[in-house]
Design a protein around this motif. Structure first.
Motif, PDB file in Angstrom:
ATOM      1  N   PHE A  92       0.944  -1.724   0.018  1.00 20.10           N
ATOM      2  CA  PHE A  92      -0.210  -0.217  -0.172  1.00 20.10           C
ATOM      3  C   PHE A  92       0.995   1.056  -0.099  1.00 20.10           C
ATOM      4  CE2 PHE A  92      -3.039  -2.797   2.631  1.00 20.10           C
ATOM      5  CZ  PHE A  92      -3.421  -3.088   1.608  1.00 20.10           C
ATOM      6  N   CYS A 128      -6.316  -7.728   5.383  1.00 19.96           N
ATOM      7  CA  CYS A 128      -6.455  -6.207   4.409  1.00 19.96           C
ATOM      8  C   CYS A 128      -6.178  -5.787   3.601  1.00 19.96           C
ATOM      9  CB  CYS A 128      -5.554  -5.017   5.638  1.00 19.96           C
ATOM     10  SG  CYS A 128      -5.940  -3.638   5.522  1.00 19.96           S
ATOM     11  N   TYR A 144      -7.683  -3.002   0.035  1.00 21.90           N
ATOM     12  CA  TYR A 144      -8.027  -1.636  -0.257  1.00 21.90           C
ATOM     13  C   TYR A 144      -8.740  -1.242  -1.162  1.00 21.90           C
ATOM     14  CZ  TYR A 144      -7.163   3.241  -2.109  1.00 21.90           C
ATOM     15  OH  TYR A 144      -7.534   4.764  -2.483  1.00 21.90           O
ATOM     16  N   TYR A 174      -9.172   1.314   3.054  1.00 22.04           N
ATOM     17  CA  TYR A 174      -8.407   0.047   3.661  1.00 22.04           C
ATOM     18  C   TYR A 174      -9.938  -0.631   4.238  1.00 22.04           C
ATOM     19  CZ  TYR A 174      -4.774   2.795   2.336  1.00 22.04           C
ATOM     20  OH  TYR A 174      -3.686   3.565   1.248  1.00 22.04           O
ATOM     21  N   PRO A 201      -4.359   2.678   5.057  1.00 27.98           N
ATOM     22  CA  PRO A 201      -3.227   1.917   5.836  1.00 27.98           C
ATOM     23  C   PRO A 201      -2.901   1.150   7.455  1.00 27.98           C
ATOM     24  CG  PRO A 201      -1.771   2.469   4.703  1.00 27.98           C
ATOM     25  CD  PRO A 201      -3.042   3.455   4.538  1.00 27.98           C
TER      26      PRO A 201
END
Length: 443
Positions: free
Chosen positions: A39, A105, A107, A112, A138
């Motif tokens: 990220f 996680c 995006y 996020y 993030p």
């Protein structure tokens, strides 16, 4: 109040500082089940956080109360951004369950989405649910949703966002399942289906990704006694998948679990996984590692051999931990903990026979040659460390005369010939004696 202030100060120092590491990459706490994502041009790692259990029922089991996130630009220096979510601030989680297991996680749409399993609160609630927390960055702050995802009961969430923008969620629990996610990333958009075509034996921790039009479904698998990392391939995110083989063999040193992610960063693929480096006697306390990963021309994955050296290039002007070696001589060279009562202090190198050596690859001396080398050493007998570059027969660039002492001492020695660029280091014992080394650094 005083103890609380000290705790907050300690946490602040961790957050603003960096953590230098090879394997394991995080040196001040346990970090398991690492999900790695790129990220904002950096590598971010979202692990679970093993802790010593404060309650009796989990003394011999996994105990996890919160999540940290770590980031790096060079895979060597890692910044701890602190706690991003804990069991006390998720509305649906039992606040004393200590079951914040392996997370994920992703995006999408400018946000996020952090996915995590835990035990729901309330009488009659059993098993695990999977929830979502949302952030603009993030590293958070992440705001948890009031309720878990309906229709998902299990652990180890993984989310793949395909090239057309469709998101898929995978999880384990009574087998492994996959379903589509709605555009809001918070609800299922299809009925879950079971992942078929995988080998017999216990499986968990799915991680899915796409490469060159092929979809990879990877997972920890107990082939015999402990977990390997294995994978299957298919032409669709929901399968069917064809089993292909092993990414990483069972650990030979007693960690029953392994849990992983695969990610491409700056044109190189990496495997993130865990091992119980800092807790050899209790494999429920794990630590994150990284090693490079490669594909065959047909898209299959080459097996990864775990290393201590890990990845990244080490700055010669920082402390070089020789104990995270690339190679070790067969006789007279060993590694041990610096402090058996606090293993987070790391390891030491022990050379005890004439000619015994340790090799540490990829050290960057930069454009200006160092003039001296410093080492933190100890030797009850005294001895001489010889430092070479580029091979056991390469040029000697320094000799460090270690005096007799039962305490750790920092010794400096001149560097004979100017070096620049990237080199492999070889440190050997010249003559008799026994020398222990914590680190060396060039100045």
């Amino acid at each position: 109040m005083k103890n609380k202030r000290l705790f907050l100060l300690s946490a602040f120092l961790v957050i603003i500082g960096t953590l230098q590491a090879q394997n394991p990459i995080i040196k001040d706490q346990f970090t398991a089940d690492p999900t790695a994502k790129v990220f904002e041009g950096k590598m971010f790692v979202y692990p679970s956080h093993d802790i010593p259990s404060p309650i009796d029922r989990l003394k011999e089991w996994f105990c996890m109360a919160d999540y940290h996130v770590f980031s790096s630009e060079n895979l060597v220096d890692w910044t701890d951004h602190g706690v991003i979510l804990s069991q006390e601030n998720v509305p649906w989680v039992a606040p004393d369950s200590y079951s914040m297991w392996a997370p994920e996680c992703v995006y999408k749409n400018g946000k996020y989405y952090f996915y995590f399993p835990s035990t729901p609160k309330g009488e009659g609630k059993r098993g695990f649910s999977i929830g979502v927390a949302i952030a603009d960055k993030p590293y958070g702050p992440f705001t948890p949703q009031a309720n878990p995802i309906e229709g998902v009961n299990g652990i180890d969430p993984c989310v793949l966002i395909d090239k057309d923008g469709q998101a898929y969620i995978y999880w384990s629990g009574r087998g492994m399942s996959v379903a589509k996610l709605k555009e809001n990333m918070l609800e299922l958009d299809s009925e879950p289906i079971k992942i078929e075509g995988l080998p017999e034996g216990f499986k968990e921790g799915p991680f899915a990704f796409e490469r060159n039009g092929k979809y990879y479904f990877t997972f920890p698998w107990v082939k015999e006694k402990t977990e390997t990392l294995a994978y299957a391939m298919g032409d669709s995110p929901m399968g069917p998948f064809e089993f292909k083989g092993i990414i990483m063999d069972e650990s030979p040193t007693g960690c029953w679990t392994n849990h992983h992610s695969l990610v491409k960063y700056k044109d190189q693929w990496y495997l993130f996984y865990h091992h119980n480096d800092y807790s050899p006697e209790f494999d429920k306390n794990r630590s994150t590692r990284i090693d490079s990963l490669f594909f065959n021309p047909d898209g299959t994955i080459q097996k990864v051999t775990p290393t201590l050296r890990g990845v990244g290039i080490t700055d010669a002007r920082k402390e070089i931990q020789l104990d995270r070696y690339s190679r070790l001589s067969n006789r007279g060279a060993a590694i041990d903990y610096l402090n058996l009562t606090n293993k987070f202090e790391g390891w030491k190198t022990i050379l005890s026979k004439n000619g015994a050596w340790i090799q540490y690859n990829r050290v960057d001396f930069g454009n200006s040659a160092p003039r001296k080398v410093k080492a933190r050493v100890s030797s009850e007998d005294g001895g001489i460390l010889q430092i070479r570059i580029n091979g056991t027969d390469g040029p000697v660039i320094s000799e460090i005369k270690v005096p007799k002492s039962d305490k750790w001492t920092e010794i400096e020695s001149p560097v004979r010939s100017g070096q620049s660029g990237i080199h492999d280091l070889y440190v050997s014992l010249k003559g008799n004696g026994k020398v222990e080394t914590d680190w060396i650094t060039f100045q």
